[in-house]
Design an enzyme around this catalytic site. Structure first.
Site, PDB file in Angstrom:
ATOM      1  N   HIS A 135       0.831  -1.200   0.000  1.00 32.69           N
ATOM      2  CA  HIS A 135       0.000   0.000   0.000  1.00 32.69           C
ATOM      3  C   HIS A 135       0.870   1.256   0.000  1.00 32.69           C
ATOM      4  O   HIS A 135       2.012   1.233   0.469  1.00 32.69           O
ATOM      5  CB  HIS A 135      -0.911   0.042   1.230  1.00 32.69           C
ATOM      6  CG  HIS A 135      -2.035  -0.954   1.197  1.00 32.69           C
ATOM      7  ND1 HIS A 135      -2.237  -1.879   2.202  1.00 32.69           N
ATOM      8  CD2 HIS A 135      -3.014  -1.176   0.284  1.00 32.69           C
ATOM      9  CE1 HIS A 135      -3.305  -2.619   1.909  1.00 32.69           C
ATOM     10  NE2 HIS A 135      -3.784  -2.214   0.746  1.00 32.69           N
ATOM     11  N   CYS A 183      -1.928   1.264   9.395  1.00 30.91           N
ATOM     12  CA  CYS A 183      -2.740   0.174   8.842  1.00 30.91           C
ATOM     13  C   CYS A 183      -3.799  -0.306   9.838  1.00 30.91           C
ATOM     14  O   CYS A 183      -4.868  -0.763   9.434  1.00 30.91           O
ATOM     15  CB  CYS A 183      -1.856  -1.010   8.464  1.00 30.91           C
ATOM     16  SG  CYS A 183      -0.838  -0.746   7.008  1.00 30.91           S
TER      17      CYS A 183
END
Length: 284
Positions: free
Chosen positions: A182, A276
């Site tokens: 990501h 996250c």
């Protein structure tokens, strides 16, 4: 928990560094590496996850958030979702809009239904982005500008859909090497002036473009691997970071940040850290 969030004004995020007031977490009760879906997991697949240690570390993170004045909302963990601890990916708040992601990897599909169920229980409106894959770890907001990582988890079609949903925002696509999972694993905004970056994962022109907007604090290869870029800002220059990332933490302190060190060493084995594991609903 009651109907605590019927007022839609209780949802708002305009940056990655406003004062964090409400956040969604999920305890890693059933966390494990079931199948390798990122580079970090490759190294730890044999050891896998010590769940009791992961839960203990997560509880310390939760308590540190509460001690900082953040209201913590917890999703119910499910045996079917071994990566549910990474709540950032299943949704994101942009302005007064809460979006529920379309998960790209089969092992993570269904996590978004748990979030949607909670939202429905609380009478909180949201938009489901169900046409093309997009995950919250690729979405980074700063004012009316939203950076969206283009990766194996988020595609350009999803960016165009998001731009259509948010005509008052400038959506900036940022392609990067997808082995880093990501965007928030290689780029993360700390304030209106500073950002962390692992430049190796990005094209030089993109790094130069970001450098024209922010003072870039570079993260080394070893500290990128231990999620040095994936810090969580909670406002007033306070930043959650792992104690093991000495260089990142020293640079943060030199730039005036208060570093809140919590051991997250077991949880990062699955490829994500503080950002996250947190989905902000409300920042002041």
């Amino acid at each position: 928990m009651g109907k605590i969030m019927q007022d839609q004004s209780q949802i708002h995020c305009q940056s990655e560094y406003g004062i964090l007031q409400k956040v969604i977490l999920c305890e890693p009760k059933y966390m494990e590496i079931k199948e390798v879906i990122n580079d970090v997991q490759k190294r730890y697949i044999q050891d896998n996850i010590d769940r009791s240690l992961a839960v203990s570390q997560h509880q310390k993170f939760e308590q540190a958030l509460r001690n900082a004045g953040v209201e913590v909302i917890k999703l119910q963990p499910s045996k079917n979702h071994p990566e549910q601890v990474f709540t950032r990916d299943i949704g994101f708040t942009l302005g007064n809009h809460l979006f529920i992601s379309e998960m790209a990897n089969p092992i993570r599909k269904g996590e978004e239904k748990v979030l949607a169920h909670w939202m429905n229980e609380q009478d909180v409106s949201y938009k489901k982005l169900s046409t093309h894959p997009i995950e919250g770890g690729d979405v980074i907001v700063d004012g009316n500008r939203v950076f969206v990582g283009i990766s194996d988890r988020t595609c350009m079609k999803a960016v165009r859909t998001l731009q259509a949903e948010l005509p008052n925002f400038e959506i900036v696509p940022i392609p990067f090497d997808p082995k880093f999972l990501h965007l928030d694993c290689v780029f993360n905004i700390l304030s209106s002036k500073d950002a962390l970056i692992y430049p190796t994962a990005l094209d030089r022109k993109i790094v130069d473009h970001l450098a024209s907007m922010y003072h870039l604090i570079e993260v080394s290869e070893s500290e990128q691997f231990s999620m040095g870029t994936n810090v969580l800002s909670i406002g007033e220059n306070r930043v959650f970071s792992l104690p093991t990332n000495h260089d990142v933490n020293e640079q943060l302190r030199q730039h005036g940040y208060q570093v809140l060190e919590v051991d997250f060493s077991e949880i990062i084995k699955s490829g994500g850290s503080f950002r996250c594991c947190s989905m902000p609903l409300l920042r002041n």
